[in-house]
Design a protein around this motif. Structure first.
Motif, mmCIF file in Angstrom:
data_model
loop_
_atom_site.group_PDB
_atom_site.id
_atom_site.type_symbol
_atom_site.label_atom_id
_atom_site.label_comp_id
_atom_site.label_asym_id
_atom_site.label_seq_id
_atom_site.Cartn_x
_atom_site.Cartn_y
_atom_site.Cartn_z
ATOM 1 N N LEU A 66 -1.178 20.330 12.042
ATOM 2 C CA LEU A 66 -1.572 19.802 10.739
ATOM 3 C C LEU A 66 -3.079 19.788 10.577
ATOM 4 O O LEU A 66 -3.606 19.946 9.478
ATOM 5 N N SER A 67 -3.773 19.550 11.689
ATOM 6 C CA SER A 67 -5.236 19.515 11.713
ATOM 7 C C SER A 67 -5.638 19.680 13.179
ATOM 8 O O SER A 67 -4.774 19.676 14.052
ATOM 9 N N PRO A 68 -6.923 19.782 13.457
ATOM 10 C CA PRO A 68 -7.339 19.886 14.857
ATOM 11 C C PRO A 68 -6.984 18.644 15.697
ATOM 12 O O PRO A 68 -7.031 18.700 16.920
ATOM 13 N N THR A 69 -6.612 17.538 15.039
ATOM 14 C CA THR A 69 -6.301 16.310 15.783
ATOM 15 C C THR A 69 -4.848 15.854 15.639
ATOM 16 O O THR A 69 -4.463 14.861 16.239
ATOM 17 N N GLU A 70 -4.043 16.559 14.833
ATOM 18 C CA GLU A 70 -2.675 16.089 14.610
ATOM 19 C C GLU A 70 -1.685 17.238 14.530
ATOM 20 O O GLU A 70 -1.936 18.251 13.896
ATOM 21 N N GLY A 71 -0.551 17.026 15.193
ATOM 22 C CA GLY A 71 0.552 17.973 15.124
ATOM 23 C C GLY A 71 1.791 17.290 14.575
ATOM 24 O O GLY A 71 1.881 16.062 14.554
ATOM 25 N N GLU A 72 2.744 18.114 14.133
ATOM 26 C CA GLU A 72 4.003 17.606 13.614
ATOM 27 C C GLU A 72 5.161 18.259 14.363
ATOM 28 O O GLU A 72 5.196 19.477 14.527
ATOM 29 N N VAL A 73 6.103 17.445 14.800
ATOM 30 C CA VAL A 73 7.325 17.938 15.427
ATOM 31 C C VAL A 73 8.236 18.456 14.313
ATOM 32 O O VAL A 73 8.483 17.765 13.328
ATOM 33 N N HIS A 100 -0.845 17.432 23.930
ATOM 34 C CA HIS A 100 -1.897 16.923 24.826
ATOM 35 C C HIS A 100 -2.878 18.040 25.180
ATOM 36 O O HIS A 100 -4.099 17.845 25.126
ATOM 37 N N GLU A 101 -2.350 19.209 25.548
ATOM 38 C CA GLU A 101 -3.201 20.343 25.938
ATOM 39 C C GLU A 101 -4.133 20.754 24.798
ATOM 40 O O GLU A 101 -5.263 21.164 25.036
ATOM 41 N N ARG A 102 -3.650 20.650 23.577
ATOM 42 C CA ARG A 102 -4.466 21.026 22.415
ATOM 43 C C ARG A 102 -5.463 19.936 22.020
ATOM 44 O O ARG A 102 -6.289 20.143 21.153
ATOM 45 N N GLY A 103 -5.355 18.791 22.659
ATOM 46 C CA GLY A 103 -6.284 17.704 22.365
ATOM 47 C C GLY A 103 -5.947 16.905 21.125
ATOM 48 O O GLY A 103 -6.817 16.216 20.577
ATOM 49 N N TYR A 104 -4.715 16.973 20.666
ATOM 50 C CA TYR A 104 -4.321 16.191 19.494
ATOM 51 C C TYR A 104 -4.423 14.700 19.800
ATOM 52 O O TYR A 104 -4.149 14.265 20.918
ATOM 53 N N GLU A 105 -4.786 13.943 18.796
ATOM 54 C CA GLU A 105 -4.828 12.488 18.922
ATOM 55 C C GLU A 105 -3.472 11.877 18.638
ATOM 56 O O GLU A 105 -3.136 10.822 19.154
ATOM 57 N N ARG A 106 -2.685 12.556 17.797
ATOM 58 C CA ARG A 106 -1.367 12.016 17.449
ATOM 59 C C ARG A 106 -0.409 13.153 17.115
ATOM 60 O O ARG A 106 -0.809 14.248 16.732
ATOM 61 N N LEU A 107 0.856 12.787 17.246
ATOM 62 C CA LEU A 107 1.962 13.681 16.935
ATOM 63 C C LEU A 107 2.860 12.921 15.975
ATOM 64 O O LEU A 107 3.218 11.770 16.240
ATOM 65 N N SER A 108 3.193 13.517 14.844
ATOM 66 C CA SER A 108 3.986 12.837 13.820
ATOM 67 C C SER A 108 5.259 13.622 13.551
ATOM 68 O O SER A 108 5.375 14.797 13.912
ATOM 69 N N LEU A 109 6.208 12.966 12.892
ATOM 70 C CA LEU A 109 7.425 13.659 12.500
ATOM 71 C C LEU A 109 8.088 12.942 11.341
ATOM 72 O O LEU A 109 7.857 11.763 11.100
ATOM 73 N N GLU A 110 8.913 13.701 10.632
ATOM 74 C CA GLU A 110 9.750 13.172 9.564
ATOM 75 C C GLU A 110 11.176 13.517 9.946
ATOM 76 O O GLU A 110 11.463 14.616 10.417
ATOM 77 N N VAL A 145 12.499 8.985 7.330
ATOM 78 C CA VAL A 145 11.904 8.084 8.308
ATOM 79 C C VAL A 145 10.724 8.842 8.896
ATOM 80 O O VAL A 145 10.824 10.037 9.177
ATOM 81 N N PHE A 146 9.608 8.164 9.063
ATOM 82 C CA PHE A 146 8.413 8.767 9.635
ATOM 83 C C PHE A 146 8.101 8.088 10.960
ATOM 84 O O PHE A 146 8.213 6.865 11.075
ATOM 85 N N MET A 147 7.709 8.885 11.939
ATOM 86 C CA MET A 147 7.399 8.343 13.263
ATOM 87 C C MET A 147 6.119 9.009 13.769
ATOM 88 O O MET A 147 5.784 10.132 13.366
ATOM 89 N N ARG A 148 5.447 8.297 14.681
ATOM 90 C CA ARG A 148 4.180 8.784 15.214
ATOM 91 C C ARG A 148 4.062 8.416 16.687
ATOM 92 O O ARG A 148 4.461 7.343 17.107
ATOM 93 N N LEU A 149 3.469 9.342 17.427
ATOM 94 C CA LEU A 149 3.130 9.101 18.822
ATOM 95 C C LEU A 149 1.613 9.216 18.933
ATOM 96 O O LEU A 149 1.039 10.268 18.631
ATOM 97 N N GLN A 150 0.969 8.127 19.302
ATOM 98 C CA GLN A 150 -0.481 8.130 19.500
ATOM 99 C C GLN A 150 -0.746 8.715 20.873
ATOM 100 O O GLN A 150 -0.296 8.186 21.879
ATOM 101 N N LEU A 151 -1.455 9.830 20.928
ATOM 102 C CA LEU A 151 -1.729 10.516 22.195
ATOM 103 C C LEU A 151 -3.034 10.065 22.828
ATOM 104 O O LEU A 151 -3.142 10.011 24.040
ATOM 105 N N LYS A 152 -4.021 9.785 21.988
ATOM 106 C CA LYS A 152 -5.292 9.261 22.484
ATOM 107 C C LYS A 152 -5.976 8.553 21.326
ATOM 108 O O LYS A 152 -5.640 8.765 20.167
ATOM 109 N N ALA A 153 -6.945 7.752 21.647
ATOM 110 C CA ALA A 153 -7.656 6.978 20.621
ATOM 111 C C ALA A 153 -8.407 7.917 19.681
ATOM 112 O O ALA A 153 -8.938 8.943 20.103
ATOM 113 N N SER A 154 -8.418 7.572 18.412
ATOM 114 C CA SER A 154 -9.164 8.349 17.412
ATOM 115 C C SER A 154 -10.643 8.279 17.732
ATOM 116 O O SER A 154 -11.144 7.261 18.194
ATOM 117 N N THR A 155 -11.323 9.378 17.458
ATOM 118 C CA THR A 155 -12.777 9.415 17.729
ATOM 119 C C THR A 155 -13.561 9.151 16.479
ATOM 120 O O THR A 155 -13.091 9.211 15.389
#
Length: 155
Positions: A66-73, A100-110, A145-155
């Motif tokens: 979705l962006s350099p910091t977020e992916g979607e399942v 994680h390898e891509r450095g995403y801060e979060r992973l989201s899904l619908e 339903v929307f869900m999110r996994l925080q992978l690392k703290a936002s910068t």
């Protein structure tokens, strides 16, 4: 069981994705179905994996950037007749590992709200996902339903 990055050319994969789309349209209003077809899954921002046991397709899943910091399942699916073998857990694990390898801060899904989605909700929660509000271009609606996994703290 092995997981591979898939090129979306095999008939077994096409059949599983069609099963997925058909089922989503059975469970949700058409305007609330966000499942991707083959053409959309071939987009450059999407990585698609399949899970196999020999030549038997056990499941699939995708990661959309979705962006350099977020992916979607996306496109998590196990054939109805082959559920309970761990393919969903395996492909979700690969998606999270790649995020994680891509450095995403979060992973989201619908996903859906119908009771048929309860096993999916439990799978995502077991991997640390929590319920959240809409993200990206999604809007609040009673079928999602929307869900999110925080992978690392936002910068």
């Amino acid at each position: 069981m092995h997981i591979e990055l898939d090129d979306l050319t095999r008939p077994q994969v096409h059949a599983l994705l069609q099963e997925h789309l058909d089922n989503m349209y059975e469970l949700s209003p058409p305007e609330q179905v966000y499942a991707l077809d083959l053409t959309k899954l071939r987009a450059p921002e999407i990585s698609f994996w399949t899970v196999w046991e020999g030549d038997v397709l056990l499941g699939c899943g995708a990661l959309k950037e979705l962006s350099p910091t977020e992916g979607e399942v996306k496109s998590m699916r196990t054939p109805k007749a082959l559920r309970g073998k761990g393919a969903g857990r395996a492909v979700l694990g690969r998606i999270i590992e790649t995020a994680h390898e891509r450095g995403y801060e979060r992973l989201s899904l619908e996903t859906g709200t119908h009771e048929a989605f309860t096993p999916a909700h439990k799978l995502y929660q077991a991997h640390g996902f929590t319920f959240c509000g809409p993200f990206g271009s999604y809007k609040e609606d009673p079928s999602s339903v929307f869900m999110r996994l925080q992978l690392k703290a936002s910068t």
